[in-house]
Design a protein around this motif. Sequence first.
Motif, PDB file in Angstrom:
ATOM      1  N   ARG A 160       0.834  -1.204   0.000  1.00 31.09           N
ATOM      2  CA  ARG A 160       0.000   0.000   0.000  1.00 31.09           C
ATOM      3  C   ARG A 160       0.865   1.249   0.000  1.00 31.09           C
ATOM      4  O   ARG A 160       0.570   2.229  -0.698  1.00 31.09           O
ATOM      5  CB  ARG A 160      -0.914  -0.019   1.224  1.00 31.09           C
ATOM      6  N   ALA A 161       1.941   1.231   0.795  1.00 33.61           N
ATOM      7  CA  ALA A 161       2.819   2.394   0.866  1.00 33.61           C
ATOM      8  C   ALA A 161       3.543   2.608  -0.461  1.00 33.61           C
ATOM      9  O   ALA A 161       3.753   3.753  -0.887  1.00 33.61           O
ATOM     10  CB  ALA A 161       3.826   2.218   2.001  1.00 33.61           C
ATOM     11  N   ASP A 162       3.917   1.534  -1.118  1.00 29.79           N
ATOM     12  CA  ASP A 162       4.568   1.647  -2.419  1.00 29.79           C
ATOM     13  C   ASP A 162       3.647   2.347  -3.414  1.00 29.79           C
ATOM     14  O   ASP A 162       4.078   3.255  -4.145  1.00 29.79           O
ATOM     15  CB  ASP A 162       4.927   0.248  -2.937  1.00 29.79           C
ATOM     16  N   ALA A 163       2.390   1.936  -3.438  1.00 27.97           N
ATOM     17  CA  ALA A 163       1.433   2.559  -4.356  1.00 27.97           C
ATOM     18  C   ALA A 163       1.255   4.039  -4.046  1.00 27.97           C
ATOM     19  O   ALA A 163       1.146   4.876  -4.950  1.00 27.97           O
ATOM     20  CB  ALA A 163       0.095   1.835  -4.274  1.00 27.97           C
ATOM     21  N   GLU A 164       1.252   4.383  -2.764  1.00 23.16           N
ATOM     22  CA  GLU A 164       1.063   5.777  -2.355  1.00 23.16           C
ATOM     23  C   GLU A 164       2.254   6.637  -2.774  1.00 23.16           C
ATOM     24  O   GLU A 164       2.083   7.733  -3.314  1.00 23.16           O
ATOM     25  CB  GLU A 164       0.877   5.843  -0.832  1.00 23.16           C
ATOM     26  N   LEU A 165       3.460   6.150  -2.544  1.00 19.00           N
ATOM     27  CA  LEU A 165       4.647   6.944  -2.866  1.00 19.00           C
ATOM     28  C   LEU A 165       4.854   7.077  -4.376  1.00 19.00           C
ATOM     29  O   LEU A 165       5.379   8.089  -4.854  1.00 19.00           O
ATOM     30  CB  LEU A 165       5.886   6.312  -2.215  1.00 19.00           C
ATOM     31  N   ARG A 166       4.455   6.076  -5.129  1.00 17.14           N
ATOM     32  CA  ARG A 166       4.636   6.143  -6.576  1.00 17.14           C
ATOM     33  C   ARG A 166       3.636   7.073  -7.258  1.00 17.14           C
ATOM     34  O   ARG A 166       3.806   7.408  -8.434  1.00 17.14           O
ATOM     35  CB  ARG A 166       4.535   4.738  -7.176  1.00 17.14           C
ATOM     36  N   LYS A 167       2.621   7.515  -6.525  1.00 19.22           N
ATOM     37  CA  LYS A 167       1.698   8.489  -7.090  1.00 19.22           C
ATOM     38  C   LYS A 167       2.409   9.813  -7.372  1.00 19.22           C
ATOM     39  O   LYS A 167       2.087  10.519  -8.318  1.00 19.22           O
ATOM     40  CB  LYS A 167       0.529   8.727  -6.122  1.00 19.22           C
ATOM     41  N   LEU A 168       3.386  10.135  -6.545  1.00 15.98           N
ATOM     42  CA  LEU A 168       4.126  11.386  -6.702  1.00 15.98           C
ATOM     43  C   LEU A 168       5.324  11.230  -7.631  1.00 15.98           C
ATOM     44  O   LEU A 168       5.695  12.156  -8.337  1.00 15.98           O
ATOM     45  CB  LEU A 168       4.587  11.886  -5.324  1.00 15.98           C
TER      46      LEU A 168
END
Length: 558
Positions: free
Chosen positions: A322-330
């Motif tokens: 989940r954190a990977d998906a969140e950080l890759r948004k930016l």
Amino acid sequence: MNENKERFLLVMLVGVVLSLLAGCSFSQYPVRKEEILIQPVQLELQDRDVEKTLYPLGHEPLNISFYGHYSYYTMPQWGTDPSSKWIQDNLNIHISGISADGNAKLTLRKMIASKKLPDIVWGERDLDLEQMREEDLLVPLDAYIEKYPNLKHWAGEKVLNLLRASNGRIYYFPNYYSNRAYGNAGYVLNKKIYRELGSPKLETTDDLYQYLIKVKERYPDVVPFETGQAKEGHGIDQLFSAFKEDNLGFTRLYAVAEGGKMTSIYLDKGFRESALFVAKLMREGLMPSGAMIQTGDQVTEKLMKGKVAIYASANPMLDAMRADAELRKLNSDNGYMFIDPIYKQGLDRSKIYPGTYNNLGWNVTAITKSAKNPEAIFAMLDWMTGPEGSAVQMWGPPGPEGYWNGFMEDGITPNFTTRYGSDMDELTEIQAVSNQMIWVGNTLYLDQTKSNYERMLPKEQRNWATYWQQNVTWKSQGDATPFINVRPASNSEEGHIMRNLEEIWLDAREGALFGQNDEEVLSILDQAHHASMEVGFQKYLEYITKRWHDNIRVLNNE
């Protein structure tokens, strides 16, 4: 390992924290000590006469009460996530969770005393559930296993025989059973921080230490080494694995295998080295000072904000996904990635196991005799462990707008839609919730299905978790099947010894973590060993050694 556990899937190796009431038992009678493989009993008359018609899920409301026997576990509200809502709407199944209120043992004892058991109890097989079985509080499942198709087909006779009780019957439905390696334990790396620090070699414990020092110097608001909930051994156990080859027992047994015997963990060279290393990380501010008391939500928040450089745990997969998906948004170059296991220089890296698995999987689900319609509940569980139930829980509701739309001609392989490889955000959220409600997971089916499909996709379209399972975690889990169910029953003599050993262990682990120097750490371990010997450690070690060898004979078909 896989005998682990929080997060979900929680490592198959998470143990239940004993309460002050642990000295009590459900029965005044001792549990017999048989080998784990018992021949099936001849089915009794009522079993042979079970109605042959399968229970038709969905033809009437099925209301089920569910209790997860873990102090840290709270079941998500049923029907609020896409998977359970689909099950609720299409099969008319309604499940209400009972909270452990932070003290699983006390909660279960209260329910037993009041004679108000839930329909389902989900937890570890080897302690409290065995006591319930001895008290005749659980429903035998043999007749249902013969009648319904999925568990018998996917588990096979080997797994089913490992589940048999001393009377030859089966009372438990296994979770995440498999005949091949699986598991998520290991080390996750923050890609942005690693890149900005020059992507240095990160293989040995010395490499790890030097890297964490650099992180602390350059990023004062970042946790260099995140353990997760260290009170359950997360992070700490992974570092123990770095100092010892073929380490399959970890810390749940307070012992290690040496020369065909189980011996004291406190005297083990690898464990002592790991304790010194962990204490150094804590003293130098390279680990969170609240590692023993932090919650899962606090760990998740740090990961989601990118405030963790390295995260090691029995199951870092879901939070990191989940954190990977969140950080890759930016920034698509950011996020998290798994790395191969850390090891002490000089050891064989191929023999380092940050996690383990076993054929029986993680834990089990039992149907209590309080259930008004146990067959209906079994029918639901058998559906959940089959292709359709597994697909709904893992990949969400079927349909052209979802991630899968029915099955291919074999009736087993999901017909994945184009959305599966192009829009994974919602799937990540679906799995983050539904994985906490997969109680009879079919690891063989899930892993085989998703792996075969994702191999056909370009790397950028593969599921983050599946990619790293295929490339790192599944390759670095050790087979701990010989060590399943070696812990003694709570109401046996060895079980009483074990409770005292656990109290000593918990105090020693925390004390050593905060040791002010090497001498203090080693002194704490020495004192813990002597204290353990005084309460019967040797008798306990001999018991689990025998159980270990019994398992080996069973697995070798001797």
